[in-house]
Design an enzyme around this catalytic site. Structure first.
Site, PDB file in Angstrom:
ATOM      1  N   GLU A  57       0.749  -1.409  -0.056  1.00  0.00           N
ATOM      2  CA  GLU A  57       0.084   0.088  -0.027  1.00  0.00           C
ATOM      3  C   GLU A  57       1.040   1.173   0.039  1.00  0.00           C
ATOM      4  O   GLU A  57       1.669   1.233   0.282  1.00  0.00           O
ATOM      5  CB  GLU A  57      -0.917  -0.177   1.163  1.00  0.00           C
ATOM      6  CG  GLU A  57      -1.975   1.463   1.199  1.00  0.00           C
ATOM      7  CD  GLU A  57      -3.642   0.844   2.174  1.00  0.00           C
ATOM      8  OE1 GLU A  57      -3.770   1.675   1.852  1.00  0.00           O
ATOM      9  OE2 GLU A  57      -3.424  -0.051   2.782  1.00  0.00           O
ATOM     10  N   ASN A 205     -12.089  -1.662  -1.161  1.00  0.00           N
ATOM     11  CA  ASN A 205     -11.838  -2.064  -0.007  1.00  0.00           C
ATOM     12  C   ASN A 205     -12.515  -1.186   0.819  1.00  0.00           C
ATOM     13  O   ASN A 205     -12.574  -0.481   1.217  1.00  0.00           O
ATOM     14  CB  ASN A 205     -10.088  -1.632  -0.406  1.00  0.00           C
ATOM     15  CG  ASN A 205      -9.549  -1.650   0.927  1.00  0.00           C
ATOM     16  OD1 ASN A 205      -8.927  -2.807   1.730  1.00  0.00           O
ATOM     17  ND2 ASN A 205      -9.312  -0.533   2.326  1.00  0.00           N
ATOM     18  N   GLU A 206     -12.481  -2.020   1.858  1.00  0.00           N
ATOM     19  CA  GLU A 206     -13.142  -2.473   3.584  1.00  0.00           C
ATOM     20  C   GLU A 206     -15.118  -0.912   3.593  1.00  0.00           C
ATOM     21  O   GLU A 206     -14.536   0.046   3.952  1.00  0.00           O
ATOM     22  CB  GLU A 206     -12.253  -1.260   4.657  1.00  0.00           C
ATOM     23  CG  GLU A 206     -11.368  -2.566   4.724  1.00  0.00           C
ATOM     24  CD  GLU A 206     -10.212  -2.444   5.658  1.00  0.00           C
ATOM     25  OE1 GLU A 206     -10.430  -0.920   6.310  1.00  0.00           O
ATOM     26  OE2 GLU A 206      -9.383  -3.004   6.589  1.00  0.00           O
ATOM     27  N   TYR A 274      -6.832  -8.593  11.883  1.00  0.00           N
ATOM     28  CA  TYR A 274      -5.281  -8.625  12.647  1.00  0.00           C
ATOM     29  C   TYR A 274      -5.858  -9.114  13.474  1.00  0.00           C
ATOM     30  O   TYR A 274      -6.043  -8.916  14.447  1.00  0.00           O
ATOM     31  CB  TYR A 274      -4.994  -6.478  12.471  1.00  0.00           C
ATOM     32  CG  TYR A 274      -4.925  -6.712  11.002  1.00  0.00           C
ATOM     33  CD1 TYR A 274      -3.869  -6.422  10.070  1.00  0.00           C
ATOM     34  CD2 TYR A 274      -5.736  -5.742  10.330  1.00  0.00           C
ATOM     35  CE1 TYR A 274      -3.372  -5.458   9.057  1.00  0.00           C
ATOM     36  CE2 TYR A 274      -5.752  -5.111   9.309  1.00  0.00           C
ATOM     37  CZ  TYR A 274      -4.161  -5.427   8.282  1.00  0.00           C
ATOM     38  OH  TYR A 274      -4.467  -4.478   7.169  1.00  0.00           O
ATOM     39  N   GLU A 329      -6.564  -9.432   3.954  1.00  0.00           N
ATOM     40  CA  GLU A 329      -5.667  -8.185   4.954  1.00  0.00           C
ATOM     41  C   GLU A 329      -5.748  -9.158   6.220  1.00  0.00           C
ATOM     42  O   GLU A 329      -6.941  -9.036   6.987  1.00  0.00           O
ATOM     43  CB  GLU A 329      -5.998  -7.034   5.062  1.00  0.00           C
ATOM     44  CG  GLU A 329      -5.788  -6.091   4.188  1.00  0.00           C
ATOM     45  CD  GLU A 329      -6.393  -4.425   4.232  1.00  0.00           C
ATOM     46  OE1 GLU A 329      -6.233  -4.042   5.846  1.00  0.00           O
ATOM     47  OE2 GLU A 329      -6.573  -4.062   3.477  1.00  0.00           O
ATOM     48  N   GLN A 378       1.639  -6.262   5.688  1.00  0.00           N
ATOM     49  CA  GLN A 378       2.238  -5.827   4.014  1.00  0.00           C
ATOM     50  C   GLN A 378       3.937  -5.913   3.990  1.00  0.00           C
ATOM     51  O   GLN A 378       4.581  -6.505   4.419  1.00  0.00           O
ATOM     52  CB  GLN A 378       2.240  -4.508   3.797  1.00  0.00           C
ATOM     53  CG  GLN A 378       0.528  -3.522   4.102  1.00  0.00           C
ATOM     54  CD  GLN A 378       0.589  -2.462   3.769  1.00  0.00           C
ATOM     55  OE1 GLN A 378       1.108  -1.837   2.870  1.00  0.00           O
ATOM     56  NE2 GLN A 378      -1.298  -1.381   4.508  1.00  0.00           N
TER      57      GLN A 378
END
Length: 524
Positions: A57, A205-206, A274, A329, A378
């Protein structure tokens, strides 16, 4: 396919409590036994190589200073501004795909600002990550050409939050159309004759958060609209359109998308999760306590529950499993390193992160029938990075080494297994200490990956194999303390070593797995 079962043994938990009354030397001498049984039945399920994807990103020093140092850089070896050492390291991982340009950045990114002469490209402010000025010197050509250097497939995240349908449709045409058209002609004017034939596309995204704070019901209609106008210009088997999926355990989101989106418009549904201590108190990347370690591992282990439950919802509407669950992710998210820009999300990478990587990849492997793509967040200098850079220096993290050890599972046939694991217990809570997955590679070898997340105890694992084998060898990733990590002063402190703790007797394997270690063994 046989399911993977986890059964916990209270012996491990009782030992952990009882150690409070024993001498320190006994802590390391104590050993408990777990068991793994491999199925002799063929699964006919491939562990898709795209599970081992990565994420780049426009965030902190992931692109600028990470992948890209600029064409005029005289101190770092590069090809058209892309670091050669980074390319070599990532090629060693056999990375199958790379997601770009975000993340949250994707829904503020307008791709036409990043093409043409670099001196003519307009600058923008990266409002999501640090408020820095983005000069757009790394754009579509730079990324897609870099993917060719890496030998990996690009995964482009389209702007749905602040972009229009035509903008995304034009991007698909620009990258994929081989004939005469306005966007194909513009690509040629900018120096690229042949299209890149980009297959993987994220439609926003999201969307539930930084991508527009939409409801699932609203986004499902938005997705249908955008996906309709994304034409398969390459005629090479179709685009792989990925819907912005759920945040962690938002099962309503997945249910709504699967119910409302026509299945001929979508090939994948995303999921983000996460691992951390607590979302509002993520804890440090280094110098963490055992309490913080346990909570992080418990959060990482939640991936098993998330994948299982989201898959069950998808099964209701897609029993033939044509639509992939794409965990694009995943990884650990801690507080940033002291003295760094909070918006750059730079964190160190310890043996704890190796545990998270091994555990999570085992989950994905074992659910390969539905999970067919994933992206670690990432690649460089951000969150659970596989590479850290500092000027001309570069190091490989423990997470990198786990990904490299596990690459043997890419496109191999899943071998279902059952695990009877002792517990790793802490403060009246417990989670399985042992995590595993297995596959049959095209080279005829059987590969078994094992993780012991227990930070204090080694564990013996008895493995009932699917057949008789003649030879075993393997590698291990371990270190002296769970907080150990590689630094620019000592970049090879942690690296895989030959593993001598496996003993084979025909169709039985005994493994002595040290505390907080990752092992991959090959049998033939």
């Amino acid at each position: 396919m046989k399911k993977i079962f986890f059964s916990t043994c209270r012996k491990g938990a009782l030992v952990s409590v009882g150690l409070m009354f024993l001498g320190i030397s006994s802590i390391f001498a104590q050993q408990t036994i777990s068991s793994v049984r491999l199925s002799s039945e063929k699964s006919n399920i491939t562990i898709n190589k795209h599970i081992y994807g990565h994420f780049a990103e426009h965030l902190g020093r992931c692109i600028y200073g990470g992948f890209y140092v600029g064409e005029d850089n005289k101190t770092v070896s590069h090809t058209n501004g892309v670091r050669n050492d980074v390319v070599a390291a990532l090629k060693e991982l056999n990375i199958p795909n790379l997601r770009w340009p975000g993340g949250c950045f994707a829904d503020t990114y307008h791709w036409k600002n990043g093409i043409g002469p670099k001196g003519n490209r307009p600058s923008i402010v990266n409002t999501w990550w640090g408020g820095v000025t983005e000069n757009n010197s790394f754009g579509t050509h730079d990324f897609l050409d870099m993917c060719e250097l890496l030998g990996t497939e690009p995964y482009l995240a389209g702007n749905v939050g602040s972009g229009e349908v035509q903008e995304l449709a034009d991007w698909v045409q620009y990258t994929n159309h081989d004939g005469q058209s306005p966007m194909a002609d513009l690509r040629r004017e900018n120096g690229r004759e042949k299209p890149w034939n980009v297959k993987f596309w994220g439609v926003g995204n999201e969307a539930w958060g930084c991508g527009g704070n939409m409801t699932a019901e609203y986004y499902s209609d938005v997705f249908r609209k955008y996906a309709t106008f994304m034409s398969d210009w390459s005629n090479t088997g179709g685009l792989f359109r990925i819907a912005s999926g759920a945040n962690v355990d938002d099962y309503h989101w997945t249910e709504t998308l699967m119910k409302n989106i026509k299945h001929n418009l979508v090939e994948g549904v995303a999921l983000h999760h996460y691992a951390n201590v607590e979302w509002n108190q993520k804890g440090p990347a280094t110098g963490f306590s055992e309490d913080q370690y346990f909570k992080t591992m418990k959060s990482a282990w939640k991936m098993e529950e998330l994948v299982t439950k989201h898959s069950a919802i998808m099964d209701k509407y897609d029993p033939k499993k044509k639509i992939a669950l794409v965990v694009d992710e995943w990884g650990a998210w801690y507080e940033v390193e002291e003295g760094t820009n909070p918006g750059f999300l730079y964190q160190q990478n310890t043996m704890r992160d190796a545990m998270i990587a091994g555990l999570t990849l085992n989950v994905f492997n074992n659910h390969a029938e539905r999970v067919r793509m994933a992206n670690l967040a990432q690649a460089i200098n951000v969150l659970q990075a596989v590479i850290l850079t500092e000027d001309e220096k570069m190091l490989l993290t423990p997470t990198y080494h786990v990904m490299e050890m596990y690459k043997v599972h890419q496109d191999a046939e899943l071998i279902p297994l059952e695990i009877n694991s002792v517990n790793y217990a802490w403060n009246n809570e417990s989670i399985p200490a042992i995590h595993a997955s297995a596959s049959l590679s095209k080279d005829g070898k059987m590969y078994l990956s094992l993780v012991n997340i227990d930070p204090k105890q080694k564990h013996k694992i008895n493995v009932a194999l699917d057949k008789s084998y003649q030879k075993v060898n393997g590698r291990i990733l371990e270190s002296a303390t769970i907080n150990d990590h590689n630094t620019f002063e000592n970049p090879t402190k942690i690296s895989p070593q030959a593993f001598k703790g496996a003993n084979l007797s025909k169709n039985e394997l005994s493994v002595d797995l040290p505390a907080f270690s990752v092992v991959v063994v090959a049998l033939n």
